[in-house]
Design an enzyme around this catalytic site. Structure first.
Site, mmCIF file in Angstrom:
data_model
loop_
_atom_site.group_PDB
_atom_site.id
_atom_site.type_symbol
_atom_site.label_atom_id
_atom_site.label_comp_id
_atom_site.label_asym_id
_atom_site.label_seq_id
_atom_site.Cartn_x
_atom_site.Cartn_y
_atom_site.Cartn_z
ATOM 1 N N SER A 145 0.855 -1.204 0.000
ATOM 2 C CA SER A 145 0.000 0.000 0.000
ATOM 3 C C SER A 145 0.880 1.239 0.000
ATOM 4 O O SER A 145 2.068 1.172 0.359
ATOM 5 C CB SER A 145 -0.851 0.000 1.265
ATOM 6 O OG SER A 145 -1.514 1.229 1.429
ATOM 7 N N TYR A 158 -3.099 -0.075 10.678
ATOM 8 C CA TYR A 158 -3.028 -0.372 9.235
ATOM 9 C C TYR A 158 -1.643 -0.009 8.706
ATOM 10 O O TYR A 158 -1.034 -0.778 7.959
ATOM 11 C CB TYR A 158 -4.117 0.411 8.493
ATOM 12 C CG TYR A 158 -4.232 0.059 7.017
ATOM 13 C CD1 TYR A 158 -4.908 -1.084 6.607
ATOM 14 C CD2 TYR A 158 -3.668 0.882 6.037
ATOM 15 C CE1 TYR A 158 -5.029 -1.406 5.255
ATOM 16 C CE2 TYR A 158 -3.789 0.573 4.683
ATOM 17 C CZ TYR A 158 -4.467 -0.573 4.302
ATOM 18 O OH TYR A 158 -4.583 -0.889 2.961
HETATM 19 P P1 NAD Z 1 -12.009 -5.022 -1.138
HETATM 20 O O1 NAD Z 1 -12.775 -5.017 0.147
HETATM 21 O O2 NAD Z 1 -12.703 -4.649 -2.391
HETATM 22 O O3 NAD Z 1 -11.312 -6.443 -1.346
HETATM 23 C C1 NAD Z 1 -10.810 -7.170 -0.255
HETATM 24 C C2 NAD Z 1 -11.400 -8.562 -0.283
HETATM 25 O O4 NAD Z 1 -10.806 -9.285 0.798
HETATM 26 C C3 NAD Z 1 -12.923 -8.582 -0.080
HETATM 27 O O5 NAD Z 1 -13.539 -9.329 -1.102
HETATM 28 C C4 NAD Z 1 -13.088 -9.235 1.290
HETATM 29 O O6 NAD Z 1 -14.256 -10.041 1.405
HETATM 30 C C5 NAD Z 1 -11.819 -10.071 1.399
HETATM 31 N N1 NAD Z 1 -11.474 -10.348 2.792
HETATM 32 C C6 NAD Z 1 -11.314 -9.458 3.803
HETATM 33 N N2 NAD Z 1 -11.033 -10.110 4.928
HETATM 34 C C7 NAD Z 1 -11.016 -11.433 4.647
HETATM 35 C C8 NAD Z 1 -10.797 -12.596 5.412
HETATM 36 N N3 NAD Z 1 -10.544 -12.533 6.725
HETATM 37 N N4 NAD Z 1 -10.829 -13.797 4.788
HETATM 38 C C9 NAD Z 1 -11.106 -13.880 3.460
HETATM 39 N N5 NAD Z 1 -11.343 -12.804 2.684
HETATM 40 C C10 NAD Z 1 -11.296 -11.595 3.280
HETATM 41 O O7 NAD Z 1 -10.755 -4.049 -0.887
HETATM 42 P P2 NAD Z 1 -9.475 -3.718 -1.797
HETATM 43 O O8 NAD Z 1 -9.296 -2.256 -1.681
HETATM 44 O O9 NAD Z 1 -9.552 -4.364 -3.119
HETATM 45 O O10 NAD Z 1 -8.323 -4.399 -0.906
HETATM 46 C C11 NAD Z 1 -7.410 -5.358 -1.394
HETATM 47 C C12 NAD Z 1 -6.040 -5.083 -0.809
HETATM 48 O O11 NAD Z 1 -5.583 -3.811 -1.280
HETATM 49 C C13 NAD Z 1 -5.987 -5.010 0.720
HETATM 50 O O12 NAD Z 1 -4.830 -5.671 1.179
HETATM 51 C C14 NAD Z 1 -5.874 -3.508 0.992
HETATM 52 O O13 NAD Z 1 -5.246 -3.246 2.223
HETATM 53 C C15 NAD Z 1 -5.034 -3.089 -0.206
HETATM 54 N N6 NAD Z 1 -5.054 -1.662 -0.533
HETATM 55 C C16 NAD Z 1 -6.245 -1.021 -0.815
HETATM 56 C C17 NAD Z 1 -6.221 0.342 -1.093
HETATM 57 C C18 NAD Z 1 -7.487 1.117 -1.391
HETATM 58 O O14 NAD Z 1 -7.449 2.368 -1.382
HETATM 59 N N7 NAD Z 1 -8.591 0.457 -1.688
HETATM 60 C C19 NAD Z 1 -4.994 1.035 -1.116
HETATM 61 C C20 NAD Z 1 -3.826 0.345 -0.843
HETATM 62 C C21 NAD Z 1 -3.861 -1.010 -0.558
#
Ligand code: NAD
Length: 265
Positions: A145, A158
């Protein structure tokens, strides 16, 4: 870039939505023979799986359980006969809660929950897939991230957790060399449904409330001037997964954050 993952087989965690779903779809578009999609959201996962039932296998489970990852590796080997790529990506957010926003009990509960998902979930994924990946000469990609290098993108837990992903990438790159490459992709503010922890009562809260406002806020903060969508990141996941195109790349995090790191102040 088409066909870069022809005949390759991948596991993607957190694949039901957001960045993980975009990566799964892109891998298939790049010719992957199979993608094992792991998530605890059974309904969304099954909707994704129906889009390409021949090549997408759904594993419903919680990434905090080793058994979820063992089943995913098993499925890759049983259904497709190999495993080339692991994308460990499932995560939750802390909605920027500062240390002063916790008491001792809520800190312990949230730390346990967030680290178990965002860190142990990644390590268990690597642990379960390690041997199959080594057999194929494969690679691991962790979703890091903008919070892996900068403060303020998340709260204390986080940000600590995403900084730890950098250590995980570097240490595992050494431990798993020379058979498995290990890298990370670091998205910036991305339009997804990223949710919070149960311990803070945020399981239903979403990082993006109003999409237009999110766009405006992130756009104003980053040099490239726009909030990212999940698809903006997927090219890096393809490149890092490709043994032909990134054979000498390991131990690195590639940022995809609109240029946050380019600023001096
Ligand atoms: P999202 O919620 O769309 O996708 C995350 C998925 O992980 C979801 O489908 C959720 O059901 C699943 N999940 C969460 N906890 C779980 C568990 N305990 N067991 C199984 N599945 C689980 O969010 P996203 O933004 O696509 O996040 C994906 C990654 O990207 C994460 O690691 C997040 O920290 C990282 N990230 C996101 C952003 C942002 O701005 N969205 C920025 C930097 C990094």
């Amino acid at each position: 870039m088409t066909g870069w993952l022809k005949d390759r087989v991948a596991i993607v965690t957190g694949a039901a939505d957001g960045i993980g779903a975009a990566v799964a779809r892109r891998y298939l578009a790049e010719g992957a023979a199979g993608v094992v999609a792991v998530d605890r959201d059974a309904a969304r996962l099954q909707a994704l799986q129906r889009s390409d039932a021949g090549r997408l296998v759904a594993v419903v489970g919680d990434v905090r359980d080793h058994d979820t990852h063992a089943r995913a590796t098993e499925q890759a080997l049983e259904r497709f006969g190999r495993l080339d790529v692991l994308v460990a990506n499932a995560g939750v957010f802390d909605f920027r809660r500062p240390l002063r926003g916790y008491d001792a009990a809520s800190l312990a509960a949230t730390m346990d929950e967030l680290f178990a998902i965002n860190l142990r979930g990644y390590l268990y994924a690597a642990m379960a897939a390690r041997e199959a990946l080594a057999a194929a000469g494969g690679s691991i990609i962790f979703t890091a991230s903008v919070a892996s290098y900068h403060a303020g993108g998340g709260g204390i837990l986080y940000t600590m957790g995403k900084h730890a992903v950098v250590g995980m990438v570097r240490q595992l790159a050494l431990e798993l060399a020379p058979r498995v490459r290990v890298n990370g992709v670091g998205p910036g503010g991305t339009l997804t449904g990223l949710a919070g922890t149960e311990s803070l009562g945020h399981a239903q809260r979403r990082i993006v409330g109003d999409a237009a406002q999110f766009h405006e806020r992130v756009g104003a903060a980053v040099p490239l001037g726009f909030a990212q969508s999940p698809e903006h990141h997927t090219g890096l996941y393809v490149l890092l997964a490709s043994a032909e195109n990134a054979p000498a790349v390991t131990g690195e995090i590639f940022m995809s954050d609109g240029g946050v790191g380019a600023r001096s102040i």
